[in-house]
Design a protein around this motif. Structure first.
Motif, mmCIF file in Angstrom:
data_model
loop_
_atom_site.group_PDB
_atom_site.id
_atom_site.type_symbol
_atom_site.label_atom_id
_atom_site.label_comp_id
_atom_site.label_asym_id
_atom_site.label_seq_id
_atom_site.Cartn_x
_atom_site.Cartn_y
_atom_site.Cartn_z
ATOM 1 N N PRO A 1 0.672 -1.112 0.328
ATOM 2 C CA PRO A 1 -0.211 -0.007 0.096
ATOM 3 C C PRO A 1 0.615 1.468 0.277
ATOM 4 N N VAL A 2 0.471 2.431 -0.500
ATOM 5 C CA VAL A 2 1.135 3.975 -0.296
ATOM 6 C C VAL A 2 0.790 4.374 0.955
ATOM 7 N N GLN A 3 2.042 4.236 1.327
ATOM 8 C CA GLN A 3 2.182 5.102 2.665
ATOM 9 C C GLN A 3 2.930 6.633 2.683
ATOM 10 N N PRO A 4 2.404 8.353 2.401
ATOM 11 C CA PRO A 4 2.942 9.112 2.096
ATOM 12 C C PRO A 4 4.072 9.467 3.511
ATOM 13 N N THR A 5 5.351 9.694 3.677
ATOM 14 C CA THR A 5 6.312 10.033 4.056
ATOM 15 C C THR A 5 4.744 11.157 5.280
ATOM 16 N N THR A 6 5.903 11.391 6.361
ATOM 17 C CA THR A 6 5.731 13.312 6.897
ATOM 18 C C THR A 6 5.550 14.000 5.966
ATOM 19 N N ILE A 7 6.158 14.753 5.085
ATOM 20 C CA ILE A 7 6.522 16.067 5.124
ATOM 21 C C ILE A 7 4.876 15.682 3.874
ATOM 22 N N GLU A 8 4.930 14.281 3.369
ATOM 23 C CA GLU A 8 3.308 14.289 2.401
ATOM 24 C C GLU A 8 2.433 14.507 2.748
ATOM 25 N N CYS A 9 2.231 14.098 4.061
ATOM 26 C CA CYS A 9 1.145 14.383 4.399
ATOM 27 C C CYS A 9 0.836 15.625 4.779
ATOM 28 N N ASP B 1 -2.333 17.871 3.639
ATOM 29 C CA ASP B 1 -3.261 18.173 5.479
ATOM 30 C C ASP B 1 -2.994 19.610 4.221
ATOM 31 N N LEU B 2 -2.268 20.887 4.000
ATOM 32 C CA LEU B 2 -2.417 21.793 4.031
ATOM 33 C C LEU B 2 -3.311 22.162 2.712
ATOM 34 N N LEU B 3 -3.112 21.009 1.382
ATOM 35 C CA LEU B 3 -3.884 21.380 0.158
ATOM 36 C C LEU B 3 -5.413 21.070 0.390
ATOM 37 N N VAL B 4 -6.144 19.624 1.300
ATOM 38 C CA VAL B 4 -7.167 19.755 1.633
ATOM 39 C C VAL B 4 -7.731 20.533 2.022
ATOM 40 N N THR B 5 -6.382 21.790 3.271
ATOM 41 C CA THR B 5 -7.796 23.226 3.613
ATOM 42 C C THR B 5 -7.115 24.053 3.029
ATOM 43 N N GLY B 6 -6.821 23.908 1.911
ATOM 44 C CA GLY B 6 -7.141 25.294 0.769
ATOM 45 C C GLY B 6 -6.386 25.711 0.103
ATOM 46 N N ALA C 1 1.668 26.109 0.390
ATOM 47 C CA ALA C 1 2.026 24.413 1.338
ATOM 48 C C ALA C 1 3.831 24.391 1.139
ATOM 49 N N GLY C 2 4.359 24.685 -0.035
ATOM 50 C CA GLY C 2 6.139 24.902 0.582
ATOM 51 C C GLY C 2 5.762 25.773 0.876
ATOM 52 N N GLU C 3 5.472 26.866 1.392
ATOM 53 C CA GLU C 3 6.576 27.829 2.560
ATOM 54 C C GLU C 3 6.178 27.353 3.413
ATOM 55 N N GLN C 4 5.315 26.871 4.238
ATOM 56 C CA GLN C 4 4.689 25.863 5.085
ATOM 57 C C GLN C 4 5.820 25.184 5.714
ATOM 58 N N VAL C 5 6.079 24.486 4.537
ATOM 59 C CA VAL C 5 6.736 23.283 5.012
ATOM 60 C C VAL C 5 8.240 23.449 4.392
ATOM 61 N N GLY C 6 8.406 24.430 3.921
ATOM 62 C CA GLY C 6 10.231 24.491 4.272
ATOM 63 C C GLY C 6 10.439 24.354 2.770
ATOM 64 N N SER D 1 10.272 24.686 -2.063
ATOM 65 C CA SER D 1 10.327 25.162 -2.885
ATOM 66 C C SER D 1 8.751 24.696 -3.462
ATOM 67 N N LEU D 2 8.296 24.692 -4.779
ATOM 68 C CA LEU D 2 7.907 24.782 -5.473
ATOM 69 C C LEU D 2 7.951 23.668 -6.006
ATOM 70 N N LYS D 3 9.302 23.257 -6.663
ATOM 71 C CA LYS D 3 9.359 22.940 -7.892
ATOM 72 C C LYS D 3 9.266 21.121 -6.519
ATOM 73 N N GLY D 4 9.957 21.399 -5.258
ATOM 74 C CA GLY D 4 9.788 20.610 -4.255
ATOM 75 C C GLY D 4 8.463 19.708 -3.992
ATOM 76 N N VAL D 5 7.607 20.527 -4.061
ATOM 77 C CA VAL D 5 6.250 19.714 -3.635
ATOM 78 C C VAL D 5 5.994 19.109 -4.729
ATOM 79 N N HIS D 6 6.606 19.849 -6.081
ATOM 80 C CA HIS D 6 5.779 19.219 -7.624
ATOM 81 C C HIS D 6 6.864 17.939 -7.200
ATOM 82 N N TYR D 7 7.483 17.840 -7.111
ATOM 83 C CA TYR D 7 8.568 16.549 -6.919
ATOM 84 C C TYR D 7 7.997 15.380 -5.713
ATOM 85 N N HIS D 8 7.171 15.906 -4.558
ATOM 86 C CA HIS D 8 6.549 15.465 -3.584
ATOM 87 C C HIS D 8 5.079 14.106 -4.613
ATOM 88 N N LEU D 9 4.524 15.307 -4.776
ATOM 89 C CA LEU D 9 3.070 15.083 -5.831
ATOM 90 C C LEU D 9 3.227 14.374 -7.104
#
Length: 212
Positions: free
Chosen positions: A146-154, A158-163, A169-174, A176-184
């Motif tokens: 089963p796919v298990q997101p990492t802590t940072i992915e969760c 969580d931030l995307l779910v809340t709008g 979301a990238g700013e909140q977790v430290g 870059s936008l490229k980094g967020v794209h990578y995880h998604l």
């Protein structure tokens, strides 16, 4: 010497190769660029990169039949195929020949990084652009897990779910936008989902099982 992973680019279009090198230099050391298929093997042997990005077509010649040979002469090098051909059968042959990834050139740069990171981790990656048309191709032994997101992915989800936006979301977790794209993209690949909206809905429906 740098501790960053090394990448060799083999593509017969100089402009494409330069673009790839520029896009990847933030994370990897591009140790060579080859435009001639006959030069790939000697450069691969000489440089022994961690990953080789290999164009499927060199003019009228195909590199696909040489993947097994490249794996034999450089077994430690992971090969990621890059092509304009959106054909599931080509991906099947590439992966059975020992390639670690199959990406089409219309993919986003962030997806290319996902493919490289998966290859470095000893796993395989096939672009979701193909998975919409073909069964998922996986060679690792944990493909049924089963796919298990990492802590940072969760945290991101969580931030995307809340709008929040992806940039927010990238700013909140430290990240870059490229980094967020990578995880998604990594999660979308594992789940075979085509859009981030589908991924957010998937996470929201299972959110409780990932908390704590």
């Amino acid at each position: 010497m740098s501790d960053r992973p090394t990448v060799l680019i083999a593509d017969d279009h100089p402009i494409v190769a330069v673009g790839l090198a520029s896009a990847l230099k933030e994370w990897y050391d591009v140790v060579g660029v080859v435009h001639d298929l006959d030069r790939v093997r000697p450069e691969l042997t000489r440089l022994a990169p961690n990953v080789m990005l290999l164009d499927l077509s060199f003019g009228v010649r195909s590199s696909l039949k040489l993947v097994k040979e490249f794996r034999r002469v450089a077994p430690a090098t992971r090969i990621v195929i890059l092509t304009v051909h959106v054909e599931p059968s080509l991906a099947d042959v590439a992966m059975m020949s020992g390639a670690s990834g199959f990406i089409v050139k219309e993919s986003a740069p962030a997806e290319l990084r996902v493919a490289i990171e998966e290859a470095l981790a000893g796993r395989t990656y096939v672009t979701p652009l193909l998975r919409r048309e073909a069964p998922r191709v996986r060679a690792d032994t944990h493909s049924d897990a089963p796919v298990q997101p990492t802590t940072i992915e969760c945290r991101i989800l969580d931030l995307l779910v809340t709008g929040h936006s992806q940039a927010g979301a990238g700013e909140q977790v430290g990240l870059s936008l490229k980094g967020v794209h990578y995880h998604l993209l990594k999660l979308r690949s594992a789940l075979g989902l085509g859009t981030t909206a589908q991924l957010v809905r998937w996470y929201e429906s299972r959110r409780g099982s990932f908390e704590g």
